[in-house]
Scaffold this active site. Structure first.
Site, PDB file in Angstrom:
ATOM      1  N   HIS A  62      27.275  33.006  46.466  1.00 60.96           N
ATOM      2  CA  HIS A  62      28.141  31.971  45.913  1.00 60.96           C
ATOM      3  C   HIS A  62      29.546  32.030  46.518  1.00 60.96           C
ATOM      4  O   HIS A  62      30.024  33.094  46.886  1.00 60.96           O
ATOM      5  CB  HIS A  62      28.298  32.160  44.400  1.00 60.96           C
ATOM      6  CG  HIS A  62      27.010  32.143  43.655  1.00 60.96           C
ATOM      7  ND1 HIS A  62      26.788  32.944  42.568  1.00 60.96           N
ATOM      8  CD2 HIS A  62      25.878  31.431  43.838  1.00 60.96           C
ATOM      9  CE1 HIS A  62      25.576  32.718  42.098  1.00 60.96           C
ATOM     10  NE2 HIS A  62      24.992  31.807  42.855  1.00 60.96           N
ATOM     11  N   LYS A  72      37.639  37.855  44.067  1.00 57.56           N
ATOM     12  CA  LYS A  72      36.882  38.448  42.964  1.00 57.56           C
ATOM     13  C   LYS A  72      37.110  39.950  42.963  1.00 57.56           C
ATOM     14  O   LYS A  72      37.215  40.571  44.021  1.00 57.56           O
ATOM     15  CB  LYS A  72      35.384  38.180  43.122  1.00 57.56           C
ATOM     16  CG  LYS A  72      35.001  36.731  42.982  1.00 57.56           C
ATOM     17  CD  LYS A  72      33.498  36.540  43.156  1.00 57.56           C
ATOM     18  CE  LYS A  72      33.129  35.082  43.027  1.00 57.56           C
ATOM     19  NZ  LYS A  72      31.686  34.863  43.253  1.00 57.56           N
ATOM     20  N   TYR A 132      33.399  40.649  36.382  1.00 57.97           N
ATOM     21  CA  TYR A 132      34.289  40.397  37.505  1.00 57.97           C
ATOM     22  C   TYR A 132      35.418  39.455  37.117  1.00 57.97           C
ATOM     23  O   TYR A 132      35.252  38.541  36.323  1.00 57.97           O
ATOM     24  CB  TYR A 132      33.538  39.895  38.737  1.00 57.97           C
ATOM     25  CG  TYR A 132      32.619  38.714  38.532  1.00 57.97           C
ATOM     26  CD1 TYR A 132      33.006  37.434  38.917  1.00 57.97           C
ATOM     27  CD2 TYR A 132      31.357  38.883  37.983  1.00 57.97           C
ATOM     28  CE1 TYR A 132      32.154  36.357  38.748  1.00 57.97           C
ATOM     29  CE2 TYR A 132      30.506  37.819  37.817  1.00 57.97           C
ATOM     30  CZ  TYR A 132      30.914  36.547  38.198  1.00 57.97           C
ATOM     31  OH  TYR A 132      30.078  35.471  38.023  1.00 57.97           O
ATOM     32  N   ASP A 168      19.893  29.084  43.284  1.00 57.85           N
ATOM     33  CA  ASP A 168      20.133  30.068  44.340  1.00 57.85           C
ATOM     34  C   ASP A 168      19.020  30.073  45.384  1.00 57.85           C
ATOM     35  O   ASP A 168      19.264  30.340  46.557  1.00 57.85           O
ATOM     36  CB  ASP A 168      20.303  31.469  43.751  1.00 57.85           C
ATOM     37  CG  ASP A 168      21.649  31.652  43.065  1.00 57.85           C
ATOM     38  OD1 ASP A 168      22.542  30.794  43.225  1.00 57.85           O
ATOM     39  OD2 ASP A 168      21.809  32.660  42.351  1.00 57.85           O
TER      40      ASP A 168
END
Length: 182
Positions: A62, A72, A132, A168
């Protein structure tokens, strides 16, 4: 905190520096001054958590485009993952290079992923929780992704993919002559 450079420009693995005694230990996992001294983004606007029940689950690859591109800061809270990042910045000397990192509840390492990278992970154990921080709010219109099995990336996943979302599994393959994403 101990900041370890990676083979990818601007990404780093962060090891907590533990101070322990008979009670256990204490360690910082984030410090604005220390992150800034390393040239890392220090402002995060959102914290996310994912839980994966089954070993072999794959999430990603992603990324977000444009002004929504996000840094991130990733940590595995329970279980173990193989975290994979891919540099998608066309001007970077590590463009389309990838690197994998084992993050676990035991090693307590964090992975700093700069804007302009795709991010994915595979669970190596059952019952995995990952947390995260992200520097930009999720923006559906800016969302992008890559196939986990893209031959141009040649990523080596340690386990067969047992669970993956339809989304995905359907991201596009990279084209060798395509313009860089970033």
């Amino acid at each position: 905190m101990i900041f370890h450079k990676t083979t990818l420009q601007d990404a780093c693995l962060i090891e907590p520096e533990k101070r322990g005694d008979e009670r256990g230990f204490f360690a910082r996992t984030f410090c604005t001054d220390e992150f800034a001294a390393q040239g890392l983004i220090t402002t995060y606007v959102q914290q996310n958590t994912s839980f994966s029940r089954h070993k072999g689950t794959l999430r990603g690859l992603h990324f977000q485009r444009g002004a929504a591109a996000e840094a991130k800061l990733i940590r595995c809270l329970s279980g173990t993952i193989l975290d994979v990042i891919v540099d998608l910045r066309g001007a970077s000397p590590t463009y389309l290079k990838s690197e994998a990192f084992e993050l676990s509840a035991d090693n307590r390492h964090h992975l700093y992923v700069p804007p302009g990278f795709a991010h994915s992970f595979q669970t190596l154990t059952d019952d995995v929780e990952v947390s995260y921080l992200v520097s930009s709010p999720y923006t559906p219109a800016a969302e992008g992704g890559l196939r986990y099995d893209d031959p141009l990336l040649a990523l080596n996943w340690p386990l067969p993919v047992t669970v993956i979302s339809d989304k995905d599994a359907q991201w596009p393959y990279l084209q060798s002559d395509a313009e860089p994403v970033f």
